[in-house]
Scaffold this motif. Structure first.
Motif, short mmCIF file in Angstrom:
data_model
loop_
_atom_site.label_atom_id
_atom_site.label_comp_id
_atom_site.label_asym_id
_atom_site.label_seq_id
_atom_site.Cartn_x
_atom_site.Cartn_y
_atom_site.Cartn_z
N ARG A 246 17.52 0.45 -21.90
CA ARG A 246 16.08 0.21 -21.47
C ARG A 246 16.29 0.87 -20.29
O ARG A 246 17.22 1.09 -19.55
CB ARG A 246 15.68 -1.22 -21.68
N CYS A 247 15.25 1.02 -19.06
CA CYS A 247 15.66 1.93 -17.89
C CYS A 247 14.23 0.64 -17.10
O CYS A 247 13.30 0.34 -17.68
CB CYS A 247 15.44 2.97 -17.94
N HIS A 248 13.85 0.69 -15.98
CA HIS A 248 13.13 -0.06 -15.11
C HIS A 248 12.79 1.56 -14.03
O HIS A 248 13.15 2.68 -14.15
CB HIS A 248 14.16 -0.44 -13.44
N PRO A 249 11.45 1.27 -13.91
CA PRO A 249 10.50 2.67 -13.02
C PRO A 249 11.28 2.90 -12.03
O PRO A 249 10.43 4.18 -11.62
CB PRO A 249 9.02 1.83 -13.01
N LEU A 250 11.72 2.09 -11.48
CA LEU A 250 12.60 3.16 -10.24
C LEU A 250 14.01 3.38 -10.56
O LEU A 250 14.23 4.18 -9.69
CB LEU A 250 12.84 2.14 -8.97
N ASP A 251 14.21 3.50 -11.64
CA ASP A 251 15.59 4.17 -12.52
C ASP A 251 15.40 6.25 -11.67
O ASP A 251 14.29 6.59 -12.31
CB ASP A 251 16.10 3.83 -13.46
N PHE A 252 16.48 6.43 -12.34
CA PHE A 252 16.44 8.04 -11.14
C PHE A 252 16.11 8.47 -13.38
O PHE A 252 17.22 8.26 -13.93
CB PHE A 252 17.64 8.24 -11.07
#
Length: 214
Positions: free
Chosen positions: A84-90
């Protein structure tokens, strides 16, 4: 570029107690290939793809009733170990996950809740936009020395000719560590003039299809 710029949000999800048939209908209706599985608080439990569903259904050569499989809950076939990732990840960081893990989609979470999803298609569209191919222009590829100031020297030539550079992509020469390839997409439909100017300055221009018009 941040993930929030390319993710699909809000994204379609399904709860773990729903049936595989429900998931299949939802995928068909929404024309999607991946479904994050969530609980009543929208917290991620797992993910399924159309491929997972196909693998769960019996073969047409089997005597097993496919309705038995379709009635099972999606929690029975979902993948629980989900990247999973976060919306502010690159985007560049998750691109590596797509490449190394050979996955089709990554859910986007904020405060442990699913708020979006990034798919391979999103990544491809982003790559195409970043390379500038969606804008009319020409590609000029040059084989250059891998040294400090090389990019500045090349772009200075375009500035002198008042040619707008839309995009620059540099990648390594796998056969020569002292060299790199520089690909520039320019706002010009006739790059012949800049080809000749670069060669006059002893740059090695890579011509399209290996064709050179002398």
């Amino acid at each position: 570029m941040l993930v929030e710029k390319i993710m699909t949000s809000p994204c379609t999800t399904i709860q773990g107690n729903q049936s595989i048939e429900n998931a299949l209908e939802l995928m068909t209706q929404k024309e999607i290939r991946h479904l994050p599985i969530v609980n009543e608080k929208d917290e991620l439990l797992g993910i399924i793809s159309d491929k997972d569903i196909k693998m769960a259904l019996p073969s047409i050569l089997s005597d097993e009733d496919p309705n038995n499989s379709l009635s099972l809950s999606v929690s029975k076939i979902m993948r629980r170990n989900v990247i999973r990732c976060h919306p502010l990840d690159f985007v560049e960081d998750i691109a590596l996950d797509f490449y190394e893990m050979a996955i089709g989609a990554i859910p986007v979470l904020r405060d442990n809740k699913v708020i979006g999803i990034v798919t391979q298609k999103d990544m491809l569209n982003t790559f195409l936009e970043l390379t500038g191919v969606t804008i009319p222009g020409s590609i000029i590829e040059v084989h250059i020395d891998d040294k400090i100031g090389a990019l500045h020297d090349i772009t200075a030539i375009f500035k002198e000719q008042n040619i707008d550079i839309l995009n620059v992509l540099a990648y390594a020469d796998q056969e020569n560590v002292k060299k790199r390839y520089l690909m520039l997409r320019v706002k010009s439909m006739n790059p012949e003039k800049i080809y000749k100017l670069l060669e006059e300055k002893n740059y090695h221009v890579i011509y399209p299809f290996g064709i050179r018009n002398d």
